[in-house]
Design an enzyme around this catalytic site. Sequence first.
Site, short mmCIF file in Angstrom:
data_model
loop_
_atom_site.label_atom_id
_atom_site.label_comp_id
_atom_site.label_asym_id
_atom_site.label_seq_id
_atom_site.Cartn_x
_atom_site.Cartn_y
_atom_site.Cartn_z
N ASP A 177 -40.65 123.70 -95.32
CA ASP A 177 -41.26 122.50 -94.74
C ASP A 177 -40.23 121.39 -94.79
OD1 ASP A 177 -43.64 121.00 -93.72
OD2 ASP A 177 -43.28 119.83 -95.52
N GLU A 179 -39.85 116.97 -94.65
CA GLU A 179 -40.40 115.63 -94.54
C GLU A 179 -39.40 114.82 -93.73
OE1 GLU A 179 -43.36 115.04 -95.39
OE2 GLU A 179 -43.75 116.73 -96.73
N GLU A 223 -45.01 104.26 -91.44
CA GLU A 223 -46.12 105.21 -91.42
C GLU A 223 -45.74 106.55 -92.05
OE1 GLU A 223 -44.26 105.17 -87.23
OE2 GLU A 223 -44.77 103.74 -88.81
N HIS A 228 -45.49 110.91 -97.19
CA HIS A 228 -44.73 111.66 -98.18
C HIS A 228 -44.37 110.88 -99.44
CE1 HIS A 228 -41.54 109.44 -96.28
NE2 HIS A 228 -41.63 110.13 -95.16
N HIS A 318 -47.59 117.17 -99.25
CA HIS A 318 -46.72 116.13 -98.71
C HIS A 318 -45.50 115.87 -99.58
CE1 HIS A 318 -49.38 115.74 -95.44
NE2 HIS A 318 -50.35 115.23 -96.14
N ASP A 323 -45.74 121.60 -99.79
CA ASP A 323 -46.31 122.11 -98.54
C ASP A 323 -45.84 123.53 -98.26
OD1 ASP A 323 -47.62 119.76 -98.21
OD2 ASP A 323 -46.60 119.15 -96.37
#
Length: 363
Positions: A177, A179, A223, A228, A318, A323
């Site tokens: 994953d 971020e 945002e 995260h 997150h 994740d």
Amino acid sequence: AQRRIEKKLGLPTKLEDVDPEVWVKVDSFSLLQAISYLASRLSDEFEVREVRFRLTAAGRLVHLDLIWSGQAMSTETVMSWELEPMKIEDESSPLTVRDVIDRHDGEMWLEREKVRHRAFFRILLPAATPQEQAEAETYLRGESRPEYYDFDLFAWSEKSHALDDRLLSELSYTVFDTETTGLNPSQGDEIIQVGATRILNGKLLRAESFEQLVDPERPLAPESAKIHGITSEMLRGQPTIDKVLPAFHAFAADTVLIAHNAAFDMRFLQLKEEQTGLRFDHPVIDTLLLSAVVHPNQESHRLEAIAERLGLTIVGRHTALGDAIVTAEVFLKLIPLLAEKGIRTLRDAREAAEKTYYARVKY
């Protein structure tokens, strides 16, 4: 819809009788595609110079109207617009308006307002319940990210196809994953963390993991930080992506990549090919698509929703590694459910995933 139509088509729009208390339960991207497509056909073929929107409650359903002044087309024209694959200027999609309407268990028809010399498409959609409204509000606060479909997960290399006939339960996987600074990889957003874990012979090897923060060399979007929790201070002094991706590429060597909503993460990796000289040409499995194979009638295929359906406890969401671990656990739960449907090999999984509704939606 207003912003998309005005920006993409240069067509003025107005709101007319929009009930602020009405919520709808929709796949927002495909519905926006359908509305924009209809507006483009009106503009191109009937020289419509303005469209208006109306949104009203109708019991457990909602009426969404796309209104214009001037002549209405024939029923045959409406039908052809519904059934042709959608194309808006340089964007094309294999989906049709009818596909989108059917996906929502909805309906669409043409109505005329003869006194006002207007016509409108009425789209019938399901209304959201109060609980679903609350979930939507949480989602909008940034606790999950939207689904992206701007990377072709099925354009596998010849080397990747060599694994086609291997059983899913016997393969080696890197479940990963990312971020990111934001949600738009093609507009300059960058990876700020990569996390990965390993599955071997049907077992999650938590001790085999990869986790690294990345200096994006650009500001963080406010945002994204809400999702995260990574701050600019945490990224200061961390290695840049040209140092991190070679290490991750080595970690993932000779494995099948798994991600949830994989097109999002793979698009970020693809855009770094020229900078790093590395190509992630591994086979890719998307747990979002496999969830749609196993549970085609479920409304949500977000990672949280799938984990809850499969009885998994979510810890550490997150963070990229958190994740990745949840995604790995989801995949291991999906393997026997896929086998029940006769999906046992990597080829079976790829072909089944490619037929899902979500795989057909394109940016």
